[in-house]
Each structure stands twice: as structure tokens, then as C-alpha cells.
Scaffold this motif. Structure first.
Motif, mmCIF file in Angstrom:
data_model
loop_
_atom_site.group_PDB
_atom_site.id
_atom_site.type_symbol
_atom_site.label_atom_id
_atom_site.label_comp_id
_atom_site.label_asym_id
_atom_site.label_seq_id
_atom_site.Cartn_x
_atom_site.Cartn_y
_atom_site.Cartn_z
ATOM 1 N N ILE A 288 0.829 -1.212 0.000
ATOM 2 C CA ILE A 288 0.000 0.000 0.000
ATOM 3 C C ILE A 288 0.865 1.265 0.000
ATOM 4 C CG2 ILE A 288 -1.816 1.237 1.272
ATOM 5 C CD1 ILE A 288 -2.174 -1.704 2.692
ATOM 6 N N TYR A 289 0.515 2.196 -0.863
ATOM 7 C CA TYR A 289 1.178 3.501 -0.897
ATOM 8 C C TYR A 289 0.191 4.523 -0.317
ATOM 9 C CZ TYR A 289 3.637 7.621 -2.661
ATOM 10 O OH TYR A 289 4.303 8.819 -2.751
ATOM 11 N N THR A 290 0.512 5.079 0.858
ATOM 12 C CA THR A 290 -0.401 6.049 1.473
ATOM 13 C C THR A 290 0.093 7.468 1.200
ATOM 14 O OG1 THR A 290 -1.652 6.588 3.478
ATOM 15 C CG2 THR A 290 0.694 6.073 3.778
ATOM 16 N N HIS A 291 -0.751 8.455 1.463
ATOM 17 C CA HIS A 291 -0.460 9.863 1.103
ATOM 18 C C HIS A 291 -0.324 10.013 -0.414
ATOM 19 C CE1 HIS A 291 0.067 10.319 5.347
ATOM 20 N NE2 HIS A 291 1.265 9.806 5.397
ATOM 21 N N PHE B 279 -5.086 19.406 -3.643
ATOM 22 C CA PHE B 279 -5.921 19.397 -4.856
ATOM 23 C C PHE B 279 -5.077 19.508 -6.131
ATOM 24 C CE2 PHE B 279 -9.616 20.681 -2.105
ATOM 25 C CZ PHE B 279 -10.478 19.671 -2.501
ATOM 26 N N ARG B 280 -3.897 20.147 -6.038
ATOM 27 C CA ARG B 280 -3.032 20.278 -7.222
ATOM 28 C C ARG B 280 -2.589 18.913 -7.742
ATOM 29 N NH1 ARG B 280 1.562 24.062 -4.865
ATOM 30 N NH2 ARG B 280 1.291 22.494 -3.226
ATOM 31 N N GLN B 281 -2.590 17.913 -6.857
ATOM 32 C CA GLN B 281 -2.298 16.543 -7.259
ATOM 33 C C GLN B 281 -3.577 15.777 -7.590
ATOM 34 O OE1 GLN B 281 0.828 14.636 -7.322
ATOM 35 N NE2 GLN B 281 1.585 16.728 -7.550
ATOM 36 N N ALA B 282 -4.577 15.939 -6.732
ATOM 37 C CA ALA B 282 -5.784 15.102 -6.847
ATOM 38 C C ALA B 282 -6.607 15.424 -8.099
ATOM 39 C CB ALA B 282 -6.640 15.257 -5.593
ATOM 40 N N LEU B 283 -6.777 16.708 -8.404
ATOM 41 C CA LEU B 283 -7.649 17.067 -9.536
ATOM 42 C C LEU B 283 -7.105 16.555 -10.884
ATOM 43 C CD1 LEU B 283 -8.836 20.601 -8.332
ATOM 44 C CD2 LEU B 283 -10.308 18.609 -8.716
ATOM 45 N N LEU C 242 4.451 17.411 -1.094
ATOM 46 C CA LEU C 242 5.500 17.915 -0.199
ATOM 47 C C LEU C 242 6.823 17.681 -0.913
ATOM 48 C CD1 LEU C 242 4.257 16.254 3.123
ATOM 49 C CD2 LEU C 242 4.080 18.674 2.514
ATOM 50 N N ASP C 243 7.773 18.610 -0.736
ATOM 51 C CA ASP C 243 8.997 18.447 -1.535
ATOM 52 C C ASP C 243 9.824 17.238 -1.108
ATOM 53 O OD1 ASP C 243 9.902 19.440 0.823
ATOM 54 O OD2 ASP C 243 10.956 21.180 -0.012
ATOM 55 N N ARG C 244 9.454 16.612 0.005
ATOM 56 C CA ARG C 244 10.216 15.427 0.400
ATOM 57 C C ARG C 244 9.743 14.160 -0.307
ATOM 58 N NH1 ARG C 244 7.516 15.606 6.104
ATOM 59 N NH2 ARG C 244 5.995 13.924 6.011
ATOM 60 N N ARG C 245 8.649 14.284 -1.077
ATOM 61 C CA ARG C 245 8.095 13.098 -1.726
ATOM 62 C C ARG C 245 7.963 13.304 -3.228
ATOM 63 N NH1 ARG C 245 3.468 12.605 2.021
ATOM 64 N NH2 ARG C 245 4.600 11.917 3.855
ATOM 65 N N ASP C 246 8.342 12.290 -3.966
ATOM 66 C CA ASP C 246 8.180 12.278 -5.418
ATOM 67 C C ASP C 246 6.666 12.181 -5.697
ATOM 68 O OD1 ASP C 246 8.768 11.962 -8.085
ATOM 69 O OD2 ASP C 246 9.330 9.843 -7.914
ATOM 70 N N PRO C 247 6.069 13.206 -6.334
ATOM 71 C CA PRO C 247 4.603 13.199 -6.490
ATOM 72 C C PRO C 247 4.111 12.376 -7.683
ATOM 73 C CG PRO C 247 5.510 15.239 -7.358
ATOM 74 C CD PRO C 247 6.686 14.433 -6.857
ATOM 75 N N ILE C 248 2.829 12.001 -7.659
ATOM 76 C CA ILE C 248 2.266 11.193 -8.765
ATOM 77 C C ILE C 248 1.943 12.053 -9.984
ATOM 78 C CG2 ILE C 248 1.342 9.355 -7.273
ATOM 79 C CD1 ILE C 248 -1.482 10.643 -7.786
ATOM 80 N N VAL C 249 1.691 13.363 -9.746
ATOM 81 C CA VAL C 249 1.432 14.292 -10.855
ATOM 82 C C VAL C 249 2.689 15.134 -11.052
ATOM 83 C CG1 VAL C 249 0.118 16.381 -11.499
ATOM 84 C CG2 VAL C 249 -1.084 14.360 -10.612
#
Ligand SMILES: [Zn+2]
Length: 423
Positions: A241-244, A288-292, A249-256
Motif C-alpha cells: 500500500i502507498y499512502t499519502h 488538490f493540485r495533485q488530486a484534480l 510535499l517536496d520530500r516526496r516524489d509526487p504522482i502528478v
């Protein structure tokens, strides 16, 4: 004298006959039942007896219920499962989410929002699990499970969570086997060095105990962050499972992607491979910048969850229903959102006896309103989405007993005193 006892006997007989007619403890009438496991999405009645689901059918006679619940115009769903909470509450100073003051006692925050099962997400490690069980699990009417932290000390914050020497796969797996009714997986969180050690130790423990791993990726000083593509394809197994998921956050490689604002192409492939994407909204982990853009690209999370703690509940996150309403507002349909808060997490934690309304299943049930009006849903960056509808919890039933009833929709109104019910 004889006459009197005859009268008493007759009354008793009559009373037993009436009781016999009332086959069920509770009959829930006329609600819109959504039960993903059984492919139910329509108006149905639900009968509960002896703590279990007794019948789900088009028309169950209200006279058969000792208590009748009028659920017309409301959703009736399995009790919600929030698989990312922090409930290892305590009074130890400097213990963060492991027997500390930032975690919350579950019963105060669950039934009022339809939640009947929570998974504490890494509060306890193998060293502290017995205390967690004794202090919280054994005294909560909410069903409390655990993702055991791969750190033996648990989520104590600071240097404790950076100590790779305290990440012992074997001892963690032993604890998981010993407490297999409660421990459903292993948690990795907050590790700052750009190394794979914590993830790999957790996966190793997961293999030994045959349970999944849940990853809160990176720590405050992980610069540059490790690649999520490597995480999904080189380190995690299907079912991990990948949570968050929607963090920026700049500490995490984002999905978008931050430049193109497009969902990275491998994310859907990872989901296809079997990686479970969990919301884990939290204090700073939903954006929302990631989720939308992700949802616009047709990517939906597998599981809804709050990451409940003192820092998130009074900020944008609030509670499980606010998280679910946020996804409805972004265009995820209601049955999919309900599934992501019931049956999908039950499967993710390999507790398929939960999260459904099959006959014989434990009677954990949520009755939800969909309020119509003007609602504002906002994130930590101040981005706001206006919504026309919002979930509200009308009633929660745990183990066949009504434990929350907002407007008194049960007749007669009998609320179980959870603490006095001898659970
Ligand atoms: Zn968390």
C-alpha cells in the motif's frame, strides 16, 4: 390464587409469542443499500440479529424487528473502515503518535462518522504493541487493528524513527504472528536518509508474516526524494500500500508531474500491478493540485483514509466523511467512494469478513445522509472546491448494537452504552 397464576401464565405466554414474532433485533427500512462485495446498489431492507446480518431483502416486515430504523432517503453501507488513523493515545511526553499526546482515543472519533474499524498506522512497533493492545485495543468498542511500525519503538518521532538498527524484520514478523488477529501489516514512515533499508526491511517482514506493507515515503530531509517508480516496481509487491497518494510535499516524489501537471504514466501501471493507493489525507498530505489532475486522468484511489491525529482533525481533513465527500466533489461516484471506504480496505488488510453486508457477517453498519447545500472543501494550500453535497452520519451500528443515532431514527430509541455492554 390459582386464578392469579393462570393470568400471569397467560401474560407470559402472550409476551413470548410477541417476542417470537419479532425475529430480529433491528430492521432497517427503506434505505439505499450500497454493498460492493455483494453488488448491491439499490433500495433494500436490512435485518440484524445476534450481532450479525440476518437478511438483506426488498421488503422485510417492520413488525419482525424489536427496533425499527427508518432509513428512507439515506445510504445504508457496511461500517466504514479507516485504514490510516493514529489511535495509540497516551500521556507519555515526547512520544508523538506512540502512546503520546498527538494520537487520539478511537471511540471519540469513529462512531459519529460511521467508522466501525480503524487501523492504527504505525503507532506501535513490536516492542510497544503489548502496551497498545492493553491500553487501547482491549478498551475500545471500535474494532482496532494495527499496521505495526517496522521500527521496534514505533512512531515515537525524532531519532527513534531514523534508527535502522531498530528495524528488525524477524522480530516484527514474530509479533505479527503472535498477534495475528490484530496486526494486519507493517508500516514504514518518516525515514530521512535516501536509502531503501526501511522499505526493504518492512517488505521482508511482510514476506515472513504474509501480510502487506504500507509506505509513508520519505522524511523531512530526503533530498532529492527517492523515486516512486522504483518504489512501486522494484521494491513493493502487489497488495502493498502507498499512502499519502495525493501529497505535494517536496520530500516526496509526487504522482502528478510538477511541470506538466499531468499524471505520471507509470502510476496507473503500478495500480494495475496491484499497488494499493490510499488517500491518507493527514495534516499535509492531501493537495488538490495533485488530486484534480489525477482524477481528470481517470486515476482513482483504492482506499479512503484520514490519517487522523490532533494535527489533521482540526485542519482541512476533519474526518472520514469529509475525506469521502471531497472525492465525490471531484467526480468520483458515490458507490465507488463507499467501496473505497468499506470493501476495498477490508480486502487490502486481508479481513474480508469485514466491509460487507453478507448474511452472517458481523453487523457493522453506517447509515449516511447526503446533505444538499453549499459546502466548502479546502486543502492545506488554501485551494477550495465548492460542493453541493456532503456526507453526514445518521447512525452507526457496531456488532449489531446502535452506538450512534444523530436524530433518533430508531423506534424505540435504545442506544447501547458501549462501555456497559460487556464487549
Ligand atoms: Zn499517518
Amino acid at each position: 390464587m390459582l386464578k392469579k397464576s393462570f393470568l400471569l401464565f397467560s401474560l407470559l405466554f402472550l409476551f413470548i409469542t410477541i417476542l417470537k414474532c419479532q425475529t430480529y433485533n433491528i430492521v432497517i427500512k427503506g434505505g439505499h443499500v450500497i454493498d460492493a462485495k455483494n453488488n448491491i446498489n439499490g433500495i433494500m431492507d436490512v435485518a440484524v440479529n445476534d450481532g450479525k446480518i440476518a437478511l438483506v431483502a426488498k421488503n422485510i416486515d417492520a413488525r419482525q424487528g424489536r427496533q425499527v430504523v427508518d432509513a428512507k432517503g439515506k445510504y445504508v453501507t457496511p461500517g466504514l473502515i479507516d485504514m490510516h488513523e493514529h489511535v495509540f493515545a497516551g500521556t507519555e511526553p515526547d512520544h508523538y503518535l506512540s502512546n503520546g499526546l498527538d494520537a487520539l482515543p478511537p471511540d471519540g472519533f469513529t462512531f459519529r462518522v460511521g467508522v466501525t474499524t480503524v487501523v492504527d498506522c504505525g503507532g506501535a512497533g513490536w516492542k510497544s504493541f503489548p502496551t497498545f493492545k492493553k491500553n487501547i485495543i482491549d478498551h475500545s468498542y471500535t474494532r482496532v487493528l494495527s499496521f505495526l511500525n517496522i521500527v521496534g519503538e514505533g512512531m515515537r518521532g525524532g531519532a527513534y524513527e531514523q534508527d535502522a538498527n531498530d528495524m528488525n524484520s524477524k522480530l516484527s514478523a514474530n509479533a505479527a504472528r503472535q498477534y495475528k488477529d490484530y496486526i494486519v501489516g507493517f508500516k514504514v514512515a518518516h525515514y530521512e536518509a535516501a536509502e531503501w533499508t526501511p522499505v526493504d526491511r518492512a517488505v521482508e517482514a511482510g514476506k515472513l508474516a504474509d501480510i502487506p506493507v504500507i509506505v509513508d515515503f520519505g522524511g523531512d530531509d530526503t533530498h532529492p526524494p527517492l523515486s516512486i517508480e522504483d518504489l512501486f516496481f522494484k521494491h513493493l509487491r502487489p497488495g502493498d500500500i502507498y499512502t499519502h497518494t495525493f501529497t505535494e510535499l517536496d520530500r516526496r516524489d509526487p504522482i502528478v508531474d510538477l511541470k506538466s501537471r499531468q499524471l505520471k504514466p507509470f502510476v496507473k501501471d503500478a495500480q494495475k500491478k496491484g499497488i494499493i493507493f490510499d488517500v491518507g489525507y493527514g495534516g499535509g498530505s492531501f493537495d488538490f493540485r495533485q488530486a484534480l489532475p489525477a482524477i481528470k486522468a481517470g486515476f482513482f484511489p483504492n482506499t479512503m483514509s484520514t490519517d487522523l491525529h490532533t494535527g489533521s482533525m482540526n485542519a482541512a481533513m476533519k474526518d472520514m466523511l469529509n475525506v469521502m465527500s471531497t472525492f465525490v466533489a471531484m467526480g468520483m461516484d458515490v458507490p465507488a467512494v463507499i467501496k473505497a471506504g468499506t470493501w476495498a480496505p477490508a480486502q487490502a488488510i486481508k479481513h474480508e469478513e469485514l466491509g460487507n453486508l453478507s448474511v452472517g457477517a458481523v453487523a457493522d453498519i453506517a447509515v449516511l445522509n447526503m446533505r444538499q447545500g453549499d459546502f466548502g472543501l479546502w486543502d492545506r494550500m488554501g485551494y477550495k472546491v465548492n460542493a453541493k453535497q456532503n456526507f453526514e452520519c445518521e447512525m452507526t451500528i457496531r456488532g449489531g448494537k446502535i452506538v450512534y443515532d444523530l436524530n433518533g431514527i430508531a423506534t424505540p430509541i435504545v442506544l447501547t452504552d458501549a462501555k456497559a455492554s460487556g464487549h
